[in-house]
Scaffold this motif. Structure first.
Motif, PDB file in Angstrom:
ATOM      1  N   MET A   1       0.820  -1.198   0.000  1.00 48.82           N
ATOM      2  CA  MET A   1       0.000   0.000   0.000  1.00 48.82           C
ATOM      3  C   MET A   1       0.870   1.272   0.000  1.00 48.82           C
ATOM      4  O   MET A   1       0.522   2.254  -0.633  1.00 48.82           O
ATOM      5  CB  MET A   1      -0.929  -0.027   1.222  1.00 48.82           C
ATOM      6  N   THR A   2       2.011   1.240   0.696  1.00 47.72           N
ATOM      7  CA  THR A   2       2.909   2.390   0.729  1.00 47.72           C
ATOM      8  C   THR A   2       3.406   2.729  -0.670  1.00 47.72           C
ATOM      9  O   THR A   2       3.505   3.906  -1.040  1.00 47.72           O
ATOM     10  CB  THR A   2       4.110   2.105   1.658  1.00 47.72           C
ATOM     11  N   PHE A   3       3.699   1.684  -1.469  1.00 47.52           N
ATOM     12  CA  PHE A   3       4.172   1.900  -2.835  1.00 47.52           C
ATOM     13  C   PHE A   3       3.107   2.613  -3.669  1.00 47.52           C
ATOM     14  O   PHE A   3       3.427   3.514  -4.456  1.00 47.52           O
ATOM     15  CB  PHE A   3       4.563   0.564  -3.486  1.00 47.52           C
ATOM     16  N   LEU A   4       1.839   2.250  -3.481  1.00 54.24           N
ATOM     17  CA  LEU A   4       0.749   2.899  -4.203  1.00 54.24           C
ATOM     18  C   LEU A   4       0.683   4.390  -3.841  1.00 54.24           C
ATOM     19  O   LEU A   4       0.530   5.244  -4.726  1.00 54.24           O
ATOM     20  CB  LEU A   4      -0.585   2.211  -3.896  1.00 54.24           C
ATOM     21  N   TYR A   5       0.828   4.713  -2.572  1.00 48.69           N
ATOM     22  CA  TYR A   5       0.825   6.108  -2.146  1.00 48.69           C
ATOM     23  C   TYR A   5       2.026   6.856  -2.741  1.00 48.69           C
ATOM     24  O   TYR A   5       1.909   8.021  -3.133  1.00 48.69           O
ATOM     25  CB  TYR A   5       0.826   6.222  -0.622  1.00 48.69           C
ATOM     26  N   GLY A   9       1.560   9.996  -5.120  1.00 52.34           N
ATOM     27  CA  GLY A   9       2.230  11.248  -4.758  1.00 52.34           C
ATOM     28  C   GLY A   9       3.129  11.744  -5.883  1.00 52.34           C
ATOM     29  O   GLY A   9       3.156  12.943  -6.182  1.00 52.34           O
ATOM     30  N   TYR A  10       3.851  10.810  -6.521  1.00 52.43           N
ATOM     31  CA  TYR A  10       4.699  11.190  -7.654  1.00 52.43           C
ATOM     32  C   TYR A  10       3.851  11.765  -8.792  1.00 52.43           C
ATOM     33  O   TYR A  10       4.213  12.780  -9.395  1.00 52.43           O
ATOM     34  CB  TYR A  10       5.510   9.993  -8.161  1.00 52.43           C
ATOM     35  N   CYS A  11       2.720  11.133  -9.091  1.00 50.91           N
ATOM     36  CA  CYS A  11       1.831  11.621 -10.159  1.00 50.91           C
ATOM     37  C   CYS A  11       1.313  13.024  -9.835  1.00 50.91           C
ATOM     38  O   CYS A  11       1.244  13.888 -10.721  1.00 50.91           O
ATOM     39  CB  CYS A  11       0.661  10.657 -10.375  1.00 50.91           C
ATOM     40  N   ALA A  12       0.977  13.272  -8.574  1.00 48.91           N
ATOM     41  CA  ALA A  12       0.516  14.602  -8.163  1.00 48.91           C
ATOM     42  C   ALA A  12       1.635  15.617  -8.365  1.00 48.91           C
ATOM     43  O   ALA A  12       1.407  16.712  -8.906  1.00 48.91           O
ATOM     44  CB  ALA A  12       0.056  14.586  -6.705  1.00 48.91           C
ATOM     45  N   PHE A 101      -5.910  11.524  -0.962  1.00 44.83           N
ATOM     46  CA  PHE A 101      -4.457  11.676  -0.860  1.00 44.83           C
ATOM     47  C   PHE A 101      -3.899  12.366  -2.103  1.00 44.83           C
ATOM     48  O   PHE A 101      -3.048  13.248  -2.004  1.00 44.83           O
ATOM     49  CB  PHE A 101      -3.783  10.312  -0.660  1.00 44.83           C
ATOM     50  N   PHE A 102      -4.382  11.966  -3.290  1.00 48.77           N
ATOM     51  CA  PHE A 102      -3.920  12.597  -4.524  1.00 48.77           C
ATOM     52  C   PHE A 102      -4.210  14.095  -4.507  1.00 48.77           C
ATOM     53  O   PHE A 102      -3.315  14.906  -4.761  1.00 48.77           O
ATOM     54  CB  PHE A 102      -4.573  11.963  -5.764  1.00 48.77           C
ATOM     55  N   PHE A 103      -5.445  14.487  -4.218  1.00 48.76           N
ATOM     56  CA  PHE A 103      -5.808  15.908  -4.261  1.00 48.76           C
ATOM     57  C   PHE A 103      -5.136  16.707  -3.140  1.00 48.76           C
ATOM     58  O   PHE A 103      -4.760  17.862  -3.335  1.00 48.76           O
ATOM     59  CB  PHE A 103      -7.329  16.087  -4.247  1.00 48.76           C
ATOM     60  N   TYR A 104      -4.991  16.086  -1.979  1.00 48.96           N
ATOM     61  CA  TYR A 104      -4.291  16.756  -0.871  1.00 48.96           C
ATOM     62  C   TYR A 104      -2.833  16.991  -1.251  1.00 48.96           C
ATOM     63  O   TYR A 104      -2.290  18.082  -1.067  1.00 48.96           O
ATOM     64  CB  TYR A 104      -4.397  15.903   0.397  1.00 48.96           C
ATOM     65  N   SER A 105      -2.205  15.958  -1.820  1.00 47.88           N
ATOM     66  CA  SER A 105      -0.809  16.078  -2.268  1.00 47.88           C
ATOM     67  C   SER A 105      -0.693  17.109  -3.380  1.00 47.88           C
ATOM     68  O   SER A 105       0.244  17.918  -3.397  1.00 47.88           O
ATOM     69  CB  SER A 105      -0.297  14.725  -2.780  1.00 47.88           C
ATOM     70  N   PHE A 106      -1.638  17.087  -4.303  1.00 43.61           N
ATOM     71  CA  PHE A 106      -1.664  18.023  -5.429  1.00 43.61           C
ATOM     72  C   PHE A 106      -1.685  19.464  -4.912  1.00 43.61           C
ATOM     73  O   PHE A 106      -0.897  20.302  -5.351  1.00 43.61           O
ATOM     74  CB  PHE A 106      -2.901  17.711  -6.277  1.00 43.61           C
ATOM     75  N   ALA A 107      -2.547  19.754  -3.950  1.00 42.81           N
ATOM     76  CA  ALA A 107      -2.624  21.106  -3.377  1.00 42.81           C
ATOM     77  C   ALA A 107      -1.351  21.439  -2.606  1.00 42.81           C
ATOM     78  O   ALA A 107      -0.765  22.506  -2.770  1.00 42.81           O
ATOM     79  CB  ALA A 107      -3.845  21.213  -2.466  1.00 42.81           C
ATOM     80  N   GLY A 168       5.517  10.984   5.646  1.00 45.87           N
ATOM     81  CA  GLY A 168       5.779  10.961   4.208  1.00 45.87           C
ATOM     82  C   GLY A 168       5.799  12.357   3.613  1.00 45.87           C
ATOM     83  O   GLY A 168       6.656  12.680   2.783  1.00 45.87           O
ATOM     84  N   TYR A 169       4.853  13.203   4.049  1.00 43.35           N
ATOM     85  CA  TYR A 169       4.820  14.578   3.552  1.00 43.35           C
ATOM     86  C   TYR A 169       6.044  15.370   4.005  1.00 43.35           C
ATOM     87  O   TYR A 169       6.633  16.111   3.227  1.00 43.35           O
ATOM     88  CB  TYR A 169       3.551  15.298   4.017  1.00 43.35           C
TER      89      TYR A 169
END
Length: 194
Positions: A1-5, A9-12, A101-107, A168-169
Motif C-alpha cells: 500500500m505504501t508503494f501505491l501512495y 504522490g509522484y503523479c501529483a 491523498f492525490f488531491f491533498y498532495s496536489f494542493a 511521508g509529507y
C-alpha cells in the motif's frame, strides 16, 4: 500500500510541475513565442523542466516586463490552484482514501513549489525570480511575504493531514525543497553560461 501512495504522490507532483511549465507556456504563446502552450518539457525525473520548445529568436525580443510575465506565470498557476484546494481541505472533514491523498498532495505540492520560488529562489536569486529582479527588484519583498504566508499555509496543511501521511509529507517536502532549490541554482547558472 505504501508503494501505491508513493506512485500517487509522484503523479501529483509531476502534474504540479507540468502545470507550472504550462503557465509559462501560455504566456509565451500569448507573446507568439510558442505554438502549443501545453507542449512543455517535464522529464520523468522532474529536474530541468522547462516550457520548451519556444521560438528563441522571438523570445529574445521580449521586454523585461514580458519576461517577468512569463516568469511569474508558473508561480501564479501554483498559487491559483494550490490555495483554493488547500483552504477547501482545511475547512472540511475528509476521509483517508487514495483519491483524497492525490488531491491533498496536489494542493500541498503546488504550495511547496510556489513557496520555494517565493522564498528560497528569492533569497538565493535563481530561475523565475531572476525575471522579477530584472523587471522590478522591489517586487521581491512583497513576493517574499506571500511566500512566508504560503509556508504558514503548508504548516497548517501538514498539521491537518492524517497521521499516516505526515511523515511521508515531511520527508517529501524536505526532498522537494532541497532538490528544487539546488536544481534551480544549477539550472540558472547553466543557462547563464550557455
Amino acid at each position: 500500500m505504501t508503494f501505491l501512495y508513493f506512485i500517487v504522490g509522484y503523479c501529483a507532483l509531476y502534474l504540479v510541475i507540468w502545470l507550472h511549465e504550462v503557465g509559462h507556456g501560455v504566456v509565451y504563446a500569448k507573446y507568439k513565442c510558442k505554438d502549443n502552450p501545453f507542449k512543455v518539457h517535464v522529464p520523468f525525473y522532474l529536474f530541468f523542466s522547462t516550457p520548451q520548445p519556444i521560438d528563441e529568436k522571438k523570445a529574445q525580443t521580449l521586454t523585461s516586463k514580458q519576461y517577468f510575465n512569463v516568469g511569474i506565470a508558473g508561480i501564479i498557476v501554483n498559487l491559483l490552484i494550490g490555495i483554493p484546494i488547500s483552504f477547501l481541505f482545511l475547512n472540511i472533514e475528509f476521509n483517508n482514501s487514495i483519491l483524497i491523498f492525490f488531491f491533498y498532495s496536489f494542493a500541498l505540492f503546488h504550495l511547496v513549489e510556489a513557496a520555494s520560488y517565493l522564498t528560497i529562489s528569492n533569497i538565493f536569486l535563481a530561475s523565475d525570480m531572476i525575471t522579477v529582479q530584472n523587471y522590478k527588484p522591489k517586487l521581491r519583498i512583497p513576493l517574499f511575504l506571500i511566500g512566508i504566508f504560503i509556508v504558514v499555509l503548508i504548516t497548517f496543511m501538514l498539521i491537518k493531514s492524517p497521521d499516516s501521511w505526515k511523515l511521508g509529507y515531511i520527508i517529501s517536502i524536505i526532498i522537494m525543497i532541497s532538490c528544487m532549490g539546488l536544481g534551480r541554482m544549477v539550472f540558472s547558472r547553466r543557462t547563464r553560461t550557455a
